[in-house]
Design a protein around this motif. Structure first.
Motif, PDB file in Angstrom:
ATOM      1  N   UNK A 196       0.848  -1.189   0.000  1.00 23.52           N
ATOM      2  CA  UNK A 196       0.000   0.000   0.000  1.00 23.52           C
ATOM      3  C   UNK A 196       0.885   1.241   0.000  1.00 23.52           C
ATOM      4  N   UNK A 197       0.458   2.253  -0.738  1.00 20.50           N
ATOM      5  CA  UNK A 197       1.221   3.497  -0.837  1.00 20.50           C
ATOM      6  C   UNK A 197       0.369   4.661  -0.345  1.00 20.50           C
ATOM      7  N   UNK A 198       1.029   5.788  -0.070  1.00 19.80           N
ATOM      8  CA  UNK A 198       0.322   6.927   0.535  1.00 19.80           C
ATOM      9  C   UNK A 198       0.013   8.038  -0.466  1.00 19.80           C
ATOM     10  N   UNK A 199      -0.021   7.684  -1.772  1.00 21.30           N
ATOM     11  CA  UNK A 199      -0.455   8.668  -2.769  1.00 21.30           C
ATOM     12  C   UNK A 199      -1.251   7.948  -3.853  1.00 21.30           C
ATOM     13  N   UNK A 200      -2.208   8.637  -4.463  1.00 17.72           N
ATOM     14  CA  UNK A 200      -2.956   8.011  -5.566  1.00 17.72           C
ATOM     15  C   UNK A 200      -2.108   8.012  -6.834  1.00 17.72           C
ATOM     16  N   UNK A 201      -2.349   7.046  -7.688  1.00 17.89           N
ATOM     17  CA  UNK A 201      -1.560   6.928  -8.915  1.00 17.89           C
ATOM     18  C   UNK A 201      -2.433   6.486 -10.082  1.00 17.89           C
ATOM     19  N   UNK A 202      -2.101   6.957 -11.252  1.00 16.87           N
ATOM     20  CA  UNK A 202      -2.660   6.414 -12.494  1.00 16.87           C
ATOM     21  C   UNK A 202      -1.543   6.168 -13.506  1.00 16.87           C
ATOM     22  N   UNK A 203      -0.335   5.973 -12.990  1.00 17.30           N
ATOM     23  CA  UNK A 203       0.834   5.666 -13.818  1.00 17.30           C
ATOM     24  C   UNK A 203       1.556   4.466 -13.208  1.00 17.30           C
ATOM     25  N   UNK A 204       1.486   3.348 -13.905  1.00 15.16           N
ATOM     26  CA  UNK A 204       2.074   2.090 -13.432  1.00 15.16           C
ATOM     27  C   UNK A 204       3.192   1.675 -14.388  1.00 15.16           C
ATOM     28  N   UNK A 205       4.266   1.208 -13.809  1.00 18.66           N
ATOM     29  CA  UNK A 205       5.422   0.764 -14.605  1.00 18.66           C
ATOM     30  C   UNK A 205       5.698  -0.712 -14.294  1.00 18.66           C
ATOM     31  N   UNK A 206       5.820  -1.514 -15.351  1.00 17.18           N
ATOM     32  CA  UNK A 206       6.231  -2.908 -15.233  1.00 17.18           C
ATOM     33  C   UNK A 206       7.669  -3.035 -15.701  1.00 17.18           C
ATOM     34  N   UNK A 207       8.493  -3.708 -14.912  1.00 19.61           N
ATOM     35  CA  UNK A 207       9.869  -4.012 -15.319  1.00 19.61           C
ATOM     36  C   UNK A 207      10.016  -5.522 -15.427  1.00 19.61           C
ATOM     37  N   UNK A 208      10.704  -5.967 -16.459  1.00 19.08           N
ATOM     38  CA  UNK A 208      10.772  -7.399 -16.742  1.00 19.08           C
ATOM     39  C   UNK A 208      12.212  -7.862 -16.873  1.00 19.08           C
ATOM     40  N   UNK A 209      12.366  -9.157 -16.632  1.00 21.25           N
ATOM     41  CA  UNK A 209      13.622  -9.859 -16.871  1.00 21.25           C
ATOM     42  C   UNK A 209      13.259 -11.202 -17.480  1.00 21.25           C
ATOM     43  N   UNK A 210      13.625 -11.406 -18.732  1.00 21.08           N
ATOM     44  CA  UNK A 210      13.227 -12.605 -19.473  1.00 21.08           C
ATOM     45  C   UNK A 210      14.327 -13.651 -19.541  1.00 21.08           C
ATOM     46  N   UNK A 211      15.342 -13.514 -18.713  1.00 20.20           N
ATOM     47  CA  UNK A 211      16.516 -14.384 -18.828  1.00 20.20           C
ATOM     48  C   UNK A 211      16.216 -15.843 -18.491  1.00 20.20           C
ATOM     49  N   UNK A 212      15.168 -16.102 -17.696  1.00 22.19           N
ATOM     50  CA  UNK A 212      14.845 -17.475 -17.320  1.00 22.19           C
ATOM     51  C   UNK A 212      13.846 -18.135 -18.272  1.00 22.19           C
ATOM     52  N   UNK A 213      13.394 -17.409 -19.263  1.00 23.06           N
ATOM     53  CA  UNK A 213      12.335 -17.913 -20.141  1.00 23.06           C
ATOM     54  C   UNK A 213      12.900 -18.642 -21.356  1.00 23.06           C
ATOM     55  N   UNK A 214      12.116 -19.609 -21.840  1.00 22.40           N
ATOM     56  CA  UNK A 214      12.503 -20.367 -23.030  1.00 22.40           C
ATOM     57  C   UNK A 214      12.085 -19.673 -24.321  1.00 22.40           C
ATOM     58  N   UNK A 215      11.267 -18.631 -24.204  1.00 19.19           N
ATOM     59  CA  UNK A 215      10.830 -17.913 -25.400  1.00 19.19           C
ATOM     60  C   UNK A 215      10.300 -16.548 -24.985  1.00 19.19           C
ATOM     61  N   UNK A 216       9.898 -15.768 -25.971  1.00 19.99           N
ATOM     62  CA  UNK A 216       9.400 -14.418 -25.697  1.00 19.99           C
ATOM     63  C   UNK A 216       8.158 -14.467 -24.805  1.00 19.99           C
ATOM     64  N   UNK A 217       8.136 -13.640 -23.765  1.00 24.80           N
ATOM     65  CA  UNK A 217       6.932 -13.502 -22.967  1.00 24.80           C
ATOM     66  C   UNK A 217       5.945 -12.599 -23.700  1.00 24.80           C
ATOM     67  N   UNK A 218       4.655 -12.887 -23.570  1.00 22.81           N
ATOM     68  CA  UNK A 218       3.625 -12.096 -24.247  1.00 22.81           C
ATOM     69  C   UNK A 218       2.599 -11.630 -23.224  1.00 22.81           C
ATOM     70  N   UNK A 219       2.364 -10.312 -23.191  1.00 24.48           N
ATOM     71  CA  UNK A 219       1.440  -9.688 -22.257  1.00 24.48           C
ATOM     72  C   UNK A 219       0.244  -9.151 -23.033  1.00 24.48           C
ATOM     73  N   UNK A 220      -0.947  -9.315 -22.460  1.00 26.05           N
ATOM     74  CA  UNK A 220      -2.164  -8.931 -23.171  1.00 26.05           C
ATOM     75  C   UNK A 220      -2.795  -7.664 -22.597  1.00 26.05           C
ATOM     76  N   UNK A 221      -2.840  -7.534 -21.290  1.00 19.62           N
ATOM     77  CA  UNK A 221      -3.479  -6.366 -20.677  1.00 19.62           C
ATOM     78  C   UNK A 221      -3.040  -6.257 -19.226  1.00 19.62           C
TER      79      UNK A 221
END
Length: 620
Positions: A196-221
């Motif tokens: 939980x954070x103490x300010x409202x937000x409408x900006x979210x950031x995802x950071x990824x690391x694909x080094x353990x994956x056998x192929x490209x990760x695919x995100x839908x929403x």
């Protein structure tokens, strides 16, 4: 009998710290108790949870798709799901450029920066804007293929749709974890337990690391759940708001880190201590070696302990290689200003991801390089959206020894600015992936930077004639070892012939998604015969690749380690067997969507060649 005064001093300091912590805790307890009591004296408002999909994709570091298309691009993350709950490889999803560790095992791989904190493992990111600012209660990530790449979720205090930008932009980590491999490539909804954070937000950031994956990760929403008013804990639950305590403790930890470099780096009048302990007895070089294993924030903290360690922590030799990318959210002009005196000998500098939303100004960046740029050999500026023509001009003037420059995804730099790079005649590595470099500027760079060994021009959509570019490379860049022409739209067999004839030291070549290349012209056969040192060759999505091309590679490119022929319809199992038998070092073979290579063939090849990772993608 030794004096007891130093011990008494230590004990008194410890006692003071305990009293201070107790006082602070009591103060918070009183405040939260009062807040909880007040909340019980009135009816709690009904805080309705808001559920919203991303409205817009604001920024990202890379994507598999084209700049002029929606297929496999980050822009697919905006709006409702296109694919979920289906699993498989779909063009309507968001896909990053790399996966696995293959990109770290090719000739173009860059040496890592030392002192990178173990908690920072992010390789790519995407930033998403939502309609309504809320206090987040949950974040759902809909992953449709090879899930498990997301390692951090952050929230920003800045509202991207506000007319008045805030004086201070604050980022808070909602969740983080180490990279992990998920069993199976099937779709899933990933819903980590967020802070939980103490300010409202409408900006979210995802950071990824694909080094353990056998192929490209695919995100839908991405789905953001939240409430308009900050949740208040009931008195019956707790008399003390534990989130407040966590925030204060986090702030204490960060106060000695990059957040307040102006305070830490400017400390010069340290308290007089009787001695520096046993450190006085150690050789200077040994202390330097010990300190070289500390991260930058740890150096800031250690500098406050005694004068001897302060001198060591401020020694420019500790900052020969400096990566500020792990602290991208807290680096600003003030940070750079107080680093100047310590970075006069710096040779490697990583400012990737830093400085956005006004954190670093053009003047602040310029002042830093004017003091610290003379010895710079390597400069990483990926996704530096503060960069403009003035910045490139300063780089070329203040960094005469520069050999490596990374401007990947710096898509705000105007086209004419790239002309300045031609002045850096010693360049050996230049990354211009997803930039607006134009043909005239690039020809000038190739003409004057004849020492180039590694060049990335992937997704550079402003270049009109790649054949002319390839011809210039063949004439001027004889030392070229790796070349990325990913999604180059107009190179033909003529350009490939010029390139293969002039750049015969090439070990890595990416021609993925280059639709104007046709096997019938002999261009791939020519490559195989002229470039015997090839270790990596990507011919992704070229449907014309045929058995003749594979057999020529088997005969001439025996050092081949990575081959991508995704999408071809004309390669048979027999030619692949010849390739695998001839290329003993081959470790990656992507035959996804190759119509003649079914799962039975892949299983057979895997059994006979267990050291090769043979990838066969699918769609349901």
């Amino acid at each position: 009998m030794p004096p007891v005064f130093p011990m008494l001093t230590v004990l008194s300091m410890f006692y003071y710290m305990c009293l201070r912590r107790r006082a602070r805790t009591a103060t918070r307890g009183e405040m939260n108790s009062r807040r909880a009591i007040e909340s019980n004296t009135r009816a709690l408002p009904i805080n309705v949870e808001i559920v919203q999909y991303a409205k817009e994709v604001l920024d990202f570091s890379s994507h598999y798709g084209s700049e002029n298309s929606m297929s496999y691009t980050m822009w697919n993350l905006a709006g409702i799901p296109n694919v979920y709950p289906s699993s498989g490889d779909f063009t309507q999803t968001a896909v990053f450029r790399t996966y696995g560790t293959w990109w770290d095992r090719c000739p173009s791989a860059r040496l890592p920066f030392k002192r990178t904190p173990s908690t920072f493992c992010s390789q790519d990111y995407v930033e998403l804007a939502f309609e309504e600012p809320v206090y987040p209660t949950a974040v759902h990530i809909l992953e449709t293929y090879h899930p498990g790449a997301v390692v951090r979720i952050l929230a920003c205090s800045a509202n991207p749709y506000s007319q008045n930008p805030p004086a201070e932009v604050r980022w808070e980590i909602l969740w983080s974890d180490a990279p992990a491999k998920v069993n199976g490539p099937q779709a899933r909804q990933f819903t980590p337990c967020i802070k939980q954070i103490n300010f409202p937000t409408n900006l979210i950031r995802l950071e990824v690391n694909s080094s353990c994956l056998d192929y490209y990760t695919e995100l839908d929403a991405v789905v953001l759940h939240g409430v308009k008013e900050r949740p208040v804990h009931s008195l019956k639950t707790s008399m003390i708001d534990m989130n407040d305590i966590d925030e204060d403790e986090d702030e204490e930890k960060l106060s000695c880190g990059m957040d307040t470099l102006n305070k830490q780096f400017s400390i010069v009048n340290l308290r007089e201590w009787p001695t520096n302990g046993y450190f006085d007895k150690l050789p200077y070089e040994l202390i330097q070696l010990i300190l070289s294993h500390l991260t930058v924030p740890d150096l800031c903290r250690l500098a406050q302990t005694c004068k001897l360690l302060y001198q060591h922590c401020c020694d420019p030799l500790q900052y020969i290689h400096l990566s500020l990318q792990p602290y991208w959210a807290r680096i600003n002009d003030t940070s750079l200003e107080y680093l100047q005196s310590r970075c006069t000998l710096i040779q490697w500098l990583n400012l990737s991801w830093t400085g956005n939303r006004g954190a670093i100004s053009v003047s602040g960046f310029s002042r830093f390089l004017k003091v610290c740029g003379s010895e710079l050999v390597r400069l990483e500026l990926s996704c530096g959206h503060f960069l403009n023509e003035t910045c490139l001009e300063v780089i070329t003037e203040m960094c005469p020894n520069l050999q490596e420059l990374n401007l990947s995804s710096c898509d705000k730099i105007p086209p004419q600015a790239f002309n300045h790079i031609a002045k850096v005649g010693n360049l050996k590595r230049l990354v211009l992936y997803r930039t607006k470099v134009e043909q005239t500027a690039l020809l000038s760079i190739l003409n004057f930077c004849s020492e180039l060994q590694h060049l990335s021009l992937g997704s550079c959509v402003m270049i009109e004639d790649y054949d002319l570019i390839a011809s210039m490379m063949g004439a001027k860049c004889k030392k070229l070892r790796s070349l990325d022409l990913w999604r180059c739209k107009n190179i033909t067999e003529s350009g490939i012939a010029e390139l293969a004839s002039g750049c015969q030291l090439l070990e890595e070549l990416d021609l993925g998604w280059c639709p104007t290349l046709q096997s019938s012209t002999g261009c791939f056969t020519n490559l195989a015969r002229k470039l015997p040192n090839l270790q990596k060759l990507f011919l992704t999505a070229n449907r014309s690749v045929c058995d003749t091309d594979i057999e020529e590679l088997a005969a001439n490119c025996t050092h081949l380690r990575q081959l991508d022929i995704l999408g071809t319809r004309m390669v048979s199992p027999a030619s692949l067997r010849k390739l695998l038998e001839s290329c003993k070092d081959l470790s990656l073979l992507d035959v996804s969507f190759c119509s003649q290579i079914d799962n039975r063939v892949v299983l057979e090849l895997n059994a006979n060649f267990p050291n090769v990772f043979i990838k066969k993608s699918f769609t349901q």
